[in-house]
Structures are given as C-alpha cells and as structure tokens.
Design a protein around this motif. Structure first.
Motif, PDB file in Angstrom:
ATOM      1  N   ASN A  88       0.841  -1.186   0.000  1.00  0.00           N
ATOM      2  CA  ASN A  88       0.000   0.000   0.000  1.00  0.00           C
ATOM      3  C   ASN A  88       0.885   1.248   0.000  1.00  0.00           C
ATOM      4  O   ASN A  88       1.991   1.237   0.545  1.00  0.00           O
ATOM      5  N   ARG A  89       0.383   2.284  -0.584  1.00  0.00           N
ATOM      6  CA  ARG A  89       1.127   3.539  -0.670  1.00  0.00           C
ATOM      7  C   ARG A  89       1.103   4.270   0.672  1.00  0.00           C
ATOM      8  O   ARG A  89       0.056   4.394   1.313  1.00  0.00           O
ATOM      9  N   ASP A  90       2.256   4.752   1.120  1.00  0.00           N
ATOM     10  CA  ASP A  90       2.290   5.586   2.317  1.00  0.00           C
ATOM     11  C   ASP A  90       1.591   6.910   2.038  1.00  0.00           C
ATOM     12  O   ASP A  90       1.657   7.444   0.925  1.00  0.00           O
ATOM     13  N   ASP A  91       0.940   7.452   3.051  1.00  0.00           N
ATOM     14  CA  ASP A  91       0.143   8.665   2.861  1.00  0.00           C
ATOM     15  C   ASP A  91       0.962   9.849   2.368  1.00  0.00           C
ATOM     16  O   ASP A  91       0.461  10.725   1.661  1.00  0.00           O
ATOM     17  N   HIS A  92       2.241   9.900   2.755  1.00  0.00           N
ATOM     18  CA  HIS A  92       3.056  11.064   2.406  1.00  0.00           C
ATOM     19  C   HIS A  92       3.599  11.010   0.982  1.00  0.00           C
ATOM     20  O   HIS A  92       4.128  12.003   0.488  1.00  0.00           O
ATOM     21  N   LEU A  93       3.439   9.872   0.314  1.00  0.00           N
ATOM     22  CA  LEU A  93       4.018   9.723  -1.022  1.00  0.00           C
ATOM     23  C   LEU A  93       3.142  10.360  -2.093  1.00  0.00           C
ATOM     24  O   LEU A  93       1.913  10.241  -2.066  1.00  0.00           O
ATOM     25  N   ASN A  94       3.793  11.010  -3.036  1.00  0.00           N
ATOM     26  CA  ASN A  94       3.099  11.558  -4.196  1.00  0.00           C
ATOM     27  C   ASN A  94       2.414  10.426  -4.958  1.00  0.00           C
ATOM     28  O   ASN A  94       2.974   9.339  -5.105  1.00  0.00           O
ATOM     29  N   MET A  95       1.220  10.674  -5.460  1.00  0.00           N
ATOM     30  CA  MET A  95       0.462   9.623  -6.134  1.00  0.00           C
ATOM     31  C   MET A  95       1.100   9.193  -7.451  1.00  0.00           C
ATOM     32  O   MET A  95       0.730   8.166  -8.009  1.00  0.00           O
ATOM     33  N   ASN A  96       2.034   9.987  -7.978  1.00  0.00           N
ATOM     34  CA  ASN A  96       2.709   9.603  -9.216  1.00  0.00           C
ATOM     35  C   ASN A  96       3.910   8.697  -8.969  1.00  0.00           C
ATOM     36  O   ASN A  96       4.520   8.209  -9.914  1.00  0.00           O
ATOM     37  N   ILE A  97       4.259   8.493  -7.701  1.00  0.00           N
ATOM     38  CA  ILE A  97       5.362   7.582  -7.371  1.00  0.00           C
ATOM     39  C   ILE A  97       4.825   6.158  -7.369  1.00  0.00           C
ATOM     40  O   ILE A  97       3.916   5.834  -6.620  1.00  0.00           O
ATOM     41  N   MET A  98       5.409   5.304  -8.194  1.00  0.00           N
ATOM     42  CA  MET A  98       4.900   3.941  -8.337  1.00  0.00           C
ATOM     43  C   MET A  98       5.829   2.886  -7.748  1.00  0.00           C
ATOM     44  O   MET A  98       5.462   1.714  -7.648  1.00  0.00           O
ATOM     45  N   VAL A 111      15.255  -3.122   0.179  1.00  0.00           N
ATOM     46  CA  VAL A 111      13.878  -3.514  -0.145  1.00  0.00           C
ATOM     47  C   VAL A 111      13.353  -2.649  -1.284  1.00  0.00           C
ATOM     48  O   VAL A 111      13.610  -1.445  -1.333  1.00  0.00           O
ATOM     49  N   ILE A 112      12.631  -3.272  -2.199  1.00  0.00           N
ATOM     50  CA  ILE A 112      11.910  -2.556  -3.243  1.00  0.00           C
ATOM     51  C   ILE A 112      10.423  -2.706  -2.977  1.00  0.00           C
ATOM     52  O   ILE A 112       9.945  -3.812  -2.741  1.00  0.00           O
ATOM     53  N   ARG A 113       9.706  -1.581  -3.013  1.00  0.00           N
ATOM     54  CA  ARG A 113       8.248  -1.631  -2.878  1.00  0.00           C
ATOM     55  C   ARG A 113       7.605  -1.075  -4.145  1.00  0.00           C
ATOM     56  O   ARG A 113       8.082  -0.110  -4.727  1.00  0.00           O
ATOM     57  N   LEU A 114       6.516  -1.706  -4.561  1.00  0.00           N
ATOM     58  CA  LEU A 114       5.731  -1.249  -5.692  1.00  0.00           C
ATOM     59  C   LEU A 114       4.332  -0.906  -5.200  1.00  0.00           C
ATOM     60  O   LEU A 114       3.759  -1.644  -4.391  1.00  0.00           O
ATOM     61  N   PHE A 115       3.779   0.195  -5.702  1.00  0.00           N
ATOM     62  CA  PHE A 115       2.524   0.727  -5.173  1.00  0.00           C
ATOM     63  C   PHE A 115       1.382   0.622  -6.182  1.00  0.00           C
ATOM     64  O   PHE A 115       1.614   0.606  -7.399  1.00  0.00           O
TER      65      PHE A 115
END
Length: 229
Positions: A88-98, A111-115
């Motif tokens: 899940n995307r962290d709240d502080h992350l820009n929505m364009n960050i994938m 670690v690599i995370r994908l949103f």
C-alpha cells in the motif's frame, strides 16, 4: 627400534589430531559469529485494497516472472536485495510515485516496494496525475499498467545497482541511469516510451483529450532526448 618409531608416529598422530580439532573449532566459531547465510530474495504482498480509488495491476506471479528474467539476463543485479513487496502507498508519497528503493530501512537488507495506481471503474483506466490539481489523468489499460509497474521494478533494481557502485540515491543522472537500466533489460516495454496511454478529465472520464496527449508526448520526447545526451 620399532617401538620407538611407533611411539614417534603415535605422538605425531595425536598432535595432528589436536591441531585439526583446534582448526575445526576455530572455523565453527568464526562461522557462527560472522558468517550469515545468504537468504533468497523474498517476494511478498502486504497490499490490501482498502481504498477503492486505488488498485494493483500487478500480481506476485508477474513479479516472480520478471525477477526470473532479470536473473537470466543480469543475475548480479539482484544480489543483495532482500525483498520485493507489493505494498500500500504511504500517505506522504506523491500519487505519481509507483515504486521505491530503500537500501537501509530494513534490517534484512535493501527492499523494493511497488505501489497501486489510481483506478477509474467508469473507463477501466489505471492512472497517474497529468496536472498538479489532479483533474487530468494519464490513463492506461490493465496490461499497460502492469508493464508500467514492471518497468518501474526494473528502474528500482537499477537504483540498487547504482547504489552498490556509488552510494548515490538521488539526482537526474541517477534517474537517467535507472531508466536506461530498465530499458536495457528489455523484458517489458514501458508504455510511456510507446505513448500507449490516454489523457482524460476526472469529471468526464469518457472524454479523452488528444491535444494534451500530443503535448505530453512532446514533453516526454524532450526529456528522453536530454537524458540520452
């Protein structure tokens, strides 16, 4: 004479056994204290669709397939990565960050995370923001959204490769390297490079705005041309 020879051999045999025992004990000590077995790369999903506005176009099977291809093409690229997580995307992350590469935030290693991406059920498009206000969206069908995230995974693996070499995480040159690394793998085609997307207005998602798409294509071409030089 024979007895003396036997005693000499026996004494040396005992000494060699003692020395061998000491060596084995030292090896076990150092192995226990300093050696850490290399853990296999972990693929995991902590993603839960708790926000209907977002949806994950990837599956763990997609990630596993992509990782297998990377191992075939450039196995050293994955060395050291501990986990790849659909998250899940962290709240502080820009929505364009994938995607995100974190080299030091997990005790097990990088670690690599994908949103997930924004999802619009009216037109079935996955999207990111085209405008700062978020009213205009760059939309993809599921296949292209999947390829976009897999290309993002290649980009984040590029971050790992770059960080191992130079300890650099940020900057235009780093981002250019990661884009080129992902493209050079040639596993999936980034739909941004083929311009396989539509621009639509969030209040009227059935309306696709070709004029803005042309502008975005020109902007992307300028960026890619600048990166190439």
């Amino acid at each position: 004479m024979m007895i003396e020879v036997f005693l000499w051999l026996f004494d040396h045999y005992i000494i060699h056994l003692l020395l061998l025992g000491i060596v084995i004990a030292e090896i076990r000590y150092f192995k226990k204290r300093y050696w850490r077995p290399r853990k296999p790369l972990e693929l995991a999903s902590t993603y839960t669709q708790n926000d209907k506005a977002f949806r994950m176009p990837l599956t763990l099977e997609d990630v596993s397939w992509y990782v297998g291809e990377v191992k075939r093409i450039d196995p050293k690229a994955l060395k050291g990565i501990s986990k790849i997580i659909l998250s899940n995307r962290d709240d502080h992350l820009n929505m364009n960050i994938m995607g995100e590469y974190s080299p030091n935030n997990d005790p097990s290693g990088p670690v690599i995370r994908l949103f997930p991406m924004e999802y619009h059920p009216v037109n079935g498009k996955y999207s990111y923001n085209y405008s700062d206000l978020g009213m205009l969206k760059v939309g993809y069908n599921r296949k292209d959204a999947r390829d976009l995230l897999l290309s993002t995974l290649g980009h984040e693996i590029g971050h790992h490769v770059k960080y191992k070499e130079t300890k650099e995480l940020y900057g235009d040159k780093v981002e250019a390297f990661c884009d080129q690394f992902s493209s050079a793998l040639g596993i999936t085609v980034d739909p941004e490079t083929t311009f396989s997307f539509e621009i639509f207005h969030i209040d009227e998602p059935s309306l696709y705005i070709e004029e803005l798409k042309d502008d975005l294509i020109k902007d992307l071409q300028k960026v890619k041309k600048r990166i190439a030089h």
